[in-house]
Design an enzyme around this catalytic site. Structure first.
Site, PDB file in Angstrom:
ATOM      1  N   LYS A   1     -22.341   4.116   4.612  1.00 34.60           N
ATOM      2  CA  LYS A   1     -20.811   4.229   4.636  1.00 34.60           C
ATOM      3  C   LYS A   1     -20.213   4.050   3.881  1.00 34.60           C
ATOM      4  O   LYS A   1     -19.015   3.032   3.960  1.00 34.60           O
ATOM      5  CB  LYS A   1     -19.771   4.588   6.008  1.00 34.60           C
ATOM      6  CG  LYS A   1     -18.899   4.921   6.147  1.00 34.60           C
ATOM      7  CD  LYS A   1     -18.019   3.977   6.340  1.00 34.60           C
ATOM      8  CE  LYS A   1     -16.158   4.464   6.383  1.00 34.60           C
ATOM      9  NZ  LYS A   1     -16.105   4.828   5.347  1.00 34.60           N
TER      10      LYS A   1
ATOM     11  N   GLU B   1      -3.000 -11.100   0.498  1.00 36.61           N
ATOM     12  CA  GLU B   1      -3.500  -9.939  -0.054  1.00 36.61           C
ATOM     13  C   GLU B   1      -2.390  -8.891  -0.647  1.00 36.61           C
ATOM     14  O   GLU B   1      -2.634  -8.204  -0.122  1.00 36.61           O
ATOM     15  CB  GLU B   1      -4.853  -9.943  -0.368  1.00 36.61           C
ATOM     16  CG  GLU B   1      -6.436  -9.192  -1.015  1.00 36.61           C
ATOM     17  CD  GLU B   1      -7.392  -9.763  -0.875  1.00 36.61           C
ATOM     18  OE1 GLU B   1      -7.661  -8.844   0.786  1.00 36.61           O
ATOM     19  OE2 GLU B   1      -8.265  -9.306  -1.285  1.00 36.61           O
TER      20      GLU B   1
ATOM     21  N   GLY C   1     -14.778  -5.880   2.580  1.00 36.80           N
ATOM     22  CA  GLY C   1     -14.143  -5.315   3.066  1.00 36.80           C
ATOM     23  C   GLY C   1     -12.492  -5.964   3.670  1.00 36.80           C
ATOM     24  O   GLY C   1     -12.577  -7.254   3.608  1.00 36.80           O
ATOM     25  N   SER C   2     -12.076  -5.458   3.631  1.00 38.15           N
ATOM     26  CA  SER C   2     -10.179  -6.351   4.452  1.00 38.15           C
ATOM     27  C   SER C   2     -10.699  -7.080   5.733  1.00 38.15           C
ATOM     28  O   SER C   2     -11.010  -6.708   6.361  1.00 38.15           O
ATOM     29  CB  SER C   2      -9.752  -5.557   4.926  1.00 38.15           C
ATOM     30  OG  SER C   2      -9.458  -4.759   5.758  1.00 38.15           O
TER      31      SER C   2
ATOM     32  N   GLU D   1     -17.975  -9.818   3.756  1.00 36.43           N
ATOM     33  CA  GLU D   1     -17.357 -10.707   3.330  1.00 36.43           C
ATOM     34  C   GLU D   1     -15.913  -9.819   2.530  1.00 36.43           C
ATOM     35  O   GLU D   1     -15.923  -8.404   2.437  1.00 36.43           O
ATOM     36  CB  GLU D   1     -18.098  -9.589   1.202  1.00 36.43           C
ATOM     37  CG  GLU D   1     -19.957  -9.868   1.161  1.00 36.43           C
ATOM     38  CD  GLU D   1     -20.059 -11.699   1.167  1.00 36.43           C
ATOM     39  OE1 GLU D   1     -20.645 -12.274   1.190  1.00 36.43           O
ATOM     40  OE2 GLU D   1     -18.764 -12.111   0.736  1.00 36.43           O
TER      41      GLU D   1
HETATM   42  P1  NAD Z   1     -10.773  -1.860   4.347  1.00 36.60           P
HETATM   43  O1  NAD Z   1     -10.822  -3.159   5.467  1.00 36.60           O
HETATM   44  O2  NAD Z   1      -9.614  -0.967   4.583  1.00 36.60           O
HETATM   45  O3  NAD Z   1     -11.782  -0.397   4.159  1.00 36.60           O
HETATM   46  C1  NAD Z   1     -13.327  -1.305   4.032  1.00 36.60           C
HETATM   47  C2  NAD Z   1     -14.619  -0.037   4.167  1.00 36.60           C
HETATM   48  O4  NAD Z   1     -13.952  -0.273   6.134  1.00 36.60           O
HETATM   49  C3  NAD Z   1     -13.808   1.674   4.229  1.00 36.60           C
HETATM   50  O5  NAD Z   1     -15.072   2.400   3.777  1.00 36.60           O
HETATM   51  C4  NAD Z   1     -13.526   1.489   5.642  1.00 36.60           C
HETATM   52  O6  NAD Z   1     -13.495   3.187   5.830  1.00 36.60           O
HETATM   53  C5  NAD Z   1     -14.282   1.098   6.613  1.00 36.60           C
HETATM   54  N1  NAD Z   1     -13.333   0.797   7.747  1.00 36.60           N
HETATM   55  C6  NAD Z   1     -12.052   0.984   8.306  1.00 36.60           C
HETATM   56  N2  NAD Z   1     -11.255   0.597   9.179  1.00 36.60           N
HETATM   57  C7  NAD Z   1     -12.887   0.214   9.975  1.00 36.60           C
HETATM   58  C8  NAD Z   1     -12.851   0.189  10.966  1.00 36.60           C
HETATM   59  N3  NAD Z   1     -12.327  -0.096  11.868  1.00 36.60           N
HETATM   60  N4  NAD Z   1     -14.701   0.002  11.456  1.00 36.60           N
HETATM   61  C9  NAD Z   1     -15.500   0.308  10.799  1.00 36.60           C
HETATM   62  N5  NAD Z   1     -15.209   0.158   9.387  1.00 36.60           N
HETATM   63  C10 NAD Z   1     -14.339   0.801   9.736  1.00 36.60           C
HETATM   64  O7  NAD Z   1     -10.851  -2.749   3.163  1.00 36.60           O
HETATM   65  P2  NAD Z   1      -9.894  -1.430   1.472  1.00 36.60           P
HETATM   66  O8  NAD Z   1      -8.623  -1.900   1.716  1.00 36.60           O
HETATM   67  O9  NAD Z   1     -10.945   0.187   1.604  1.00 36.60           O
HETATM   68  O10 NAD Z   1     -11.071  -2.679   0.509  1.00 36.60           O
HETATM   69  C11 NAD Z   1     -10.341  -3.685   0.223  1.00 36.60           C
HETATM   70  C12 NAD Z   1     -10.752  -4.997   0.902  1.00 36.60           C
HETATM   71  O11 NAD Z   1     -11.990  -5.126   0.641  1.00 36.60           O
HETATM   72  C13 NAD Z   1      -9.746  -5.978   0.589  1.00 36.60           C
HETATM   73  O12 NAD Z   1      -9.083  -7.511   1.340  1.00 36.60           O
HETATM   74  C14 NAD Z   1     -11.303  -6.891  -0.699  1.00 36.60           C
HETATM   75  O13 NAD Z   1     -10.703  -8.334  -0.918  1.00 36.60           O
HETATM   76  C15 NAD Z   1     -11.897  -6.512  -0.027  1.00 36.60           C
HETATM   77  N6  NAD Z   1     -13.074  -7.021  -1.353  1.00 36.60           N
HETATM   78  C16 NAD Z   1     -13.703  -7.786  -0.712  1.00 36.60           C
HETATM   79  C17 NAD Z   1     -15.171  -8.001  -1.405  1.00 36.60           C
HETATM   80  C18 NAD Z   1     -15.688  -8.686  -1.411  1.00 36.60           C
HETATM   81  O14 NAD Z   1     -17.180  -9.391  -1.592  1.00 36.60           O
HETATM   82  N7  NAD Z   1     -15.792 -10.390  -0.557  1.00 36.60           N
HETATM   83  C19 NAD Z   1     -15.501  -7.322  -2.540  1.00 36.60           C
HETATM   84  C20 NAD Z   1     -14.422  -5.997  -2.308  1.00 36.60           C
HETATM   85  C21 NAD Z   1     -13.504  -6.000  -1.198  1.00 36.60           C
END
Ligand code: NAD
Length: 490
Positions: free
Chosen positions: A185, A393, A238-239, A260
């Protein structure tokens, strides 16, 4: 030079389920917006729980079908074919990534060699699955046993928008190496590169159902995947709040998780550092990819005796960073991903301006750039570690320079964060380099450099930056589970 838009970037993009490109159950599509100018590039399918059910069923069938009989050699050959397809089409992929998420071509093209190495690394790991050891036993004579590593099954990959062309390989790579199957996804804000990569992989011979892609919103697709009884493991990037939602939802079938997450990484500049290296190194450690980098060294701790000089030089450096449309020549940083992200970063700049001293940047680009989501590289000075801009962040090109006096203080402040993803330090003192690097509580530490990652080593976080390791042999092993089989041979 004008860069042509790839033919792939148009129309509507369907879901990949069981080797077929299918309409989403909802019949709805989401605009894929070019962050450089706000224009709609294409429309991606708005998947939902019904599509997740179909994709998981297809992935399960593939996992139990002929794919399970592929030998290590066959999986290696397949990974090398995928490697060739990706490398041969890399220019197109780099342009798609730049159009879809904004990073400059210099960055997206730059992934080519790294990705080539990563895919070759995974191709070399296909022998990990299988018999691990036949240990001598201490139980009664007449028994023997073997320990094997078996693929965990169907893996769900949920990735963010800040680098999907790279990020998707942390799922597809180990899945192909171990014989797992995947449901991917991508983020709703940047799915096009993942769709094109998946199309190329199918053409390269990946069997139907081994990889599946369900685009859509996190609350629909991501949530359904996290709850799904048919998914054995989720690899999430993600976050933190999303990770917490995934942890809760995954309780349904106690699925394995790899998380991550974000960071507020420290980058410490000592007064003996070579500032000719430290200024651009720490600067791009924050500004690269417009700050939309999980490991960004956003808290720059600078020894008080050089604080003012460092701030002056960092501000001067920030003004030299060329910002613009990622397709244009010489651009070093592009726009933020979306209007929403722009507003978020602007909010933090506003808060920072009240808390600390804004010394450069902070403005949205106007004129020819006003339709895109551009923000200047921004430097705050005399920040203290308890201010909002040093705690949360931001995920934008915003550096907080925080003065310190002693090594001990620097280390204490560096570790005073809920996160533990990465960190850096700049010093010419070898003993200090060892002391401080071993004291930083994070998954990666860079000394006199920032941001390099080797495919065979990988990276991961500690504390609230998550758990699990991406890259390296441990990563591939995390797609396998251990099994012991005993034989009574008396
Ligand atoms: P996000 O968590 O909002 O989204 C990441 C993914 O999760 C997207 O595909 C989103 O659609 C999905 N998502 C959203 N709500 C969800 C839910 N309830 N259940 C399951 N999936 C869901 O993050 P973002 O704003 O897209 O990305 C930025 C974040 O990602 C930052 O915190 C950044 O530090 C982190 N990040 C971490 C790494 C790493 O390797 N540690 C790398 C890149 C980004």
């Amino acid at each position: 030079m004008t860069i042509a838009t790839p033919a792939f970037v148009q129309g509507t993009k369907k879901l990949l389920i069981g080797g077929e490109w299918v309409e989403p159950s909802s019949g709805q599509y989401i605009d894929a917006v070019n962050p450089a100018n706000g224009e709609v590039l294409a429309r991606i399918a708005q998947g939902d729980a019904r599509d997740v059910d179909l994709a998981v069923a297809a992935a399960r069938r593939a996992f139990e079908g002929p794919w399970s009989q592929y030998t290590p050699h066959e999986r290696r050959k397949l990974l090398l074919s995928v490697h060739d397809a990706i490398v041969d089409n890399f220019e197109e992929l780099a342009v798609i990534e730049t159009l879809d998420m904004g990073a400059p071509l210099a960055r997206t093209r730059g992934y080519k060699e790294w990705l080539s190495q990563l895919l070759q690394f995974y191709a070399g790991q296909t022998g990990l699955r299988g018999i691990q050891q036949t240990p001598p036993l201490s139980i009664a004579p007449g028994f023997t046993a073997i320990k094997t590593l078996e693929p965990v099954g169907v893996v769900g990959g949920i990735i963010p928008w800040n680098g999907p062309l790279m990020g998707l390989w942390w799922i597809y790579g180990p899945a192909l190496a171990t014989g797992c199957t995947a449901v991917l996804k991508p983020a709703e804000d940047a799915s096009l590169a993942a769709l094109r990569v998946s199309e190329l992989m199918m053409e390269a011979g990946v069997p139907d159902g081994v990889i599946n892609v369900v685009t859509g919103y996190g609350k629909d697709v991501g949530q359904a995947m996290s709850e799904h009884m048919g998914i054995d493991r989720i690899a999430f990037t993600g976050s933190l709040p999303t990770a917490q939602a995934i942890v809760r939802a995954s309780a349904n079938n106690v699925k394995r998780l790899q998380l991550e997450l974000g960071g507020k990484s420290p980058d410490i500049v000592f007064d003996d550092a070579d500032l000719d290296k430290a200024v651009p190194g720490a600067g791009m450690g924050v500004f690269t990819n417009s700050g939309q980098v999980c490991v960004a060294g956003t808290r720059i701790f600078v020894q008080r005796s050089i604080h003012d000089e460092f701030v002056e030089r960092l501000s001067a450096f920030a003004k030299t960073v060329k910002i613009g449309d990622g397709l244009a020549d010489g651009v070093q940083i592009g726009p933020l991903i979306s209007q929403r992200q722009l507003e978020r970063v602007q909010h933090y700049i506003e808060v920072g301006s009240r808390e600390a001293q804004l010394v450069s940047g902070g403005q949205r680009l106007a004129g020819e750039f006003e339709k895109g989501f551009y923000i200047e590289p921004t430097v705050f000075a005399n920040v203290s570690n308890d201010m909002t801009i040093a705690r949360e962040e931001i995920f934008g090109p915003v550096a907080s320079v925080i003065p310190f006096d002693t090594e001990e203080e620097a280390l204490a402040l560096a570790n005073d964060t809920p996160y533990g993803l990465a960190g850096g330090l700049w010093t010419e003192n070898l003993g200090r380099a060892h002391r401080v690097s071993s004291g930083i509580r994070s998954g990666t530490v860079w000394v006199n450099t920032y941001g390099v990652i080797d495919p065979a080593i990988g990276f991961g976080g500690t504390k609230m930056s998550g758990y699990g390791w991406k890259g390296g042999r441990e990563h591939v092993e995390s797609f396998l589970y251990q099994k012991a089989t005993y034989f009574n041979i008396a």
